[in-house]
Write an enzyme that holds these catalytic residues in place. Structure first.
Site, mmCIF file in Angstrom:
data_model
loop_
_atom_site.group_PDB
_atom_site.id
_atom_site.type_symbol
_atom_site.label_atom_id
_atom_site.label_comp_id
_atom_site.label_asym_id
_atom_site.label_seq_id
_atom_site.Cartn_x
_atom_site.Cartn_y
_atom_site.Cartn_z
ATOM 1 N N LYS A 128 0.865 -1.179 0.000
ATOM 2 C CA LYS A 128 0.000 0.000 0.000
ATOM 3 C C LYS A 128 0.903 1.230 0.000
ATOM 4 O O LYS A 128 1.605 1.503 0.973
ATOM 5 C CB LYS A 128 -0.918 0.005 1.211
ATOM 6 C CG LYS A 128 -1.889 1.186 1.230
ATOM 7 C CD LYS A 128 -2.814 1.101 2.435
ATOM 8 C CE LYS A 128 -3.781 2.256 2.471
ATOM 9 N NZ LYS A 128 -4.680 2.197 3.654
ATOM 10 N N LYS A 181 -2.029 -1.633 -3.828
ATOM 11 C CA LYS A 181 -2.885 -0.451 -3.830
ATOM 12 C C LYS A 181 -2.012 0.797 -3.898
ATOM 13 O O LYS A 181 -1.078 0.902 -3.099
ATOM 14 C CB LYS A 181 -3.737 -0.420 -2.556
ATOM 15 C CG LYS A 181 -4.680 0.765 -2.453
ATOM 16 C CD LYS A 181 -5.461 0.724 -1.139
ATOM 17 C CE LYS A 181 -6.399 1.914 -1.039
ATOM 18 N NZ LYS A 181 -7.131 1.949 0.239
#
Length: 257
Positions: A128, A181
């Site tokens: 992330k 992500k």
């Protein structure tokens, strides 16, 4: 044709510890039970983080000093485990820790095993990145940091090696799925994780990606359906087994038509 949903929410009250996130009568816990009753075939994923529930907007417990702040990693993973456990008790299929704290997967796995709730799987936000593409979501969820930023615990977007390291650690700690992500600017990361680790891999096409496409399509710069399906195909081609997208409902309709 949509196989799963992922849940987020904004609580009525926020505090420094995000305690409403692990309330057994919290809105996510209630939503899990309602969806399970009304649409039992849908897989339910619940995001496990604190940023939507904390008054300061950070993803963990804050330790303040006279001139700076840090996130208390160990105190945070204890709370993340409590959140995940409450979701599992409500009947969730997958918990998705997104706080990027060291050891979060291990702490959650241990809590699930201890309470004999291993039916709930773990999809970890392994890679992330500290991205500007989260802006629209943070505005909608009222979860922007009230001070500082999240670069101390989210990843540097210039670094791809760290993604492999973090994903490998999550797998060792008991993750069932790893995730990248954002997605649109990170297809090389999706490809690298899938190629090097050969493990179930998800990607999350975030709010900024969705908003850009929506606004550009509204201006008539391109045909929305063709462009979105091209983008989603790129994620799949890069190696994503699962794609999280705000376009899910529309894309499912386009693919069925």
């Amino acid at each position: 044709g949509i196989p799963a949903v992922i849940l987020f929410w904004i609580p009525q009250e926020k505090d420094d510890l995000g305690s409403s996130a692990f309330d057994n009568q919290g809105i996510i816990q209630q939503a899990i039970r309602v969806i399970k009753k009304r649409a039992p075939k849908i897989r339910i994923i619940a995001d496990v983080c604190m940023c939507e529930y904390t008054s300061h907007g950070h993803c963990g417990v804050i330790k303040e000093k006279s001139w700076q702040f840090t996130v208390d990693n160990d105190a945070t993973i204890e709370i993340l485990a409590k959140i995940a456990l409450s979701y599992a008790q409500a009947g969730v299929d997958i918990v998705a820790p997104s706080a990027m704290m060291d050891g979060q997967v291990k702490a959650i796995k241990e809590a699930l095993v201890k309470n004999k709730l291993t039916r709930a799987k773990i999809m970890s936000y392994s890679a992330k990145y500290a991205s500007s593409f989260y802006g629209p979501f943070r505005e909608a969820a009222l979860s922007s940091p009230q001070f500082g930023d999240r670069k101390t615990y989210q990843m540097d977007y210039c670094n791809s090696d760290e993604a492999v390291l973090e994903a490998r650690l999550d797998i060792e700690e008991g993750a069932n799925i790893i995730m990248v992500k954002p997605a649109l600017g990170y297809q090389d990361i999706i490809y690298r994780l899938k190629s090097e680790l050969n493990f179930p891999t998800a990607c999350y096409s975030v709010s900024g990606e969705y908003s850009m496409l929506k606004l550009a399509a509204a201006k008539g710069y391109f045909e929305e359906e063709k462009t979105v399906l091209e983008m989603l195909s790129g994620f799949k081609r890069a190696g994503a087994d699962l794609i999280i997208s705000y376009y899910a409902a529309e894309a499912a309709g386009w693919l069925r038509s």
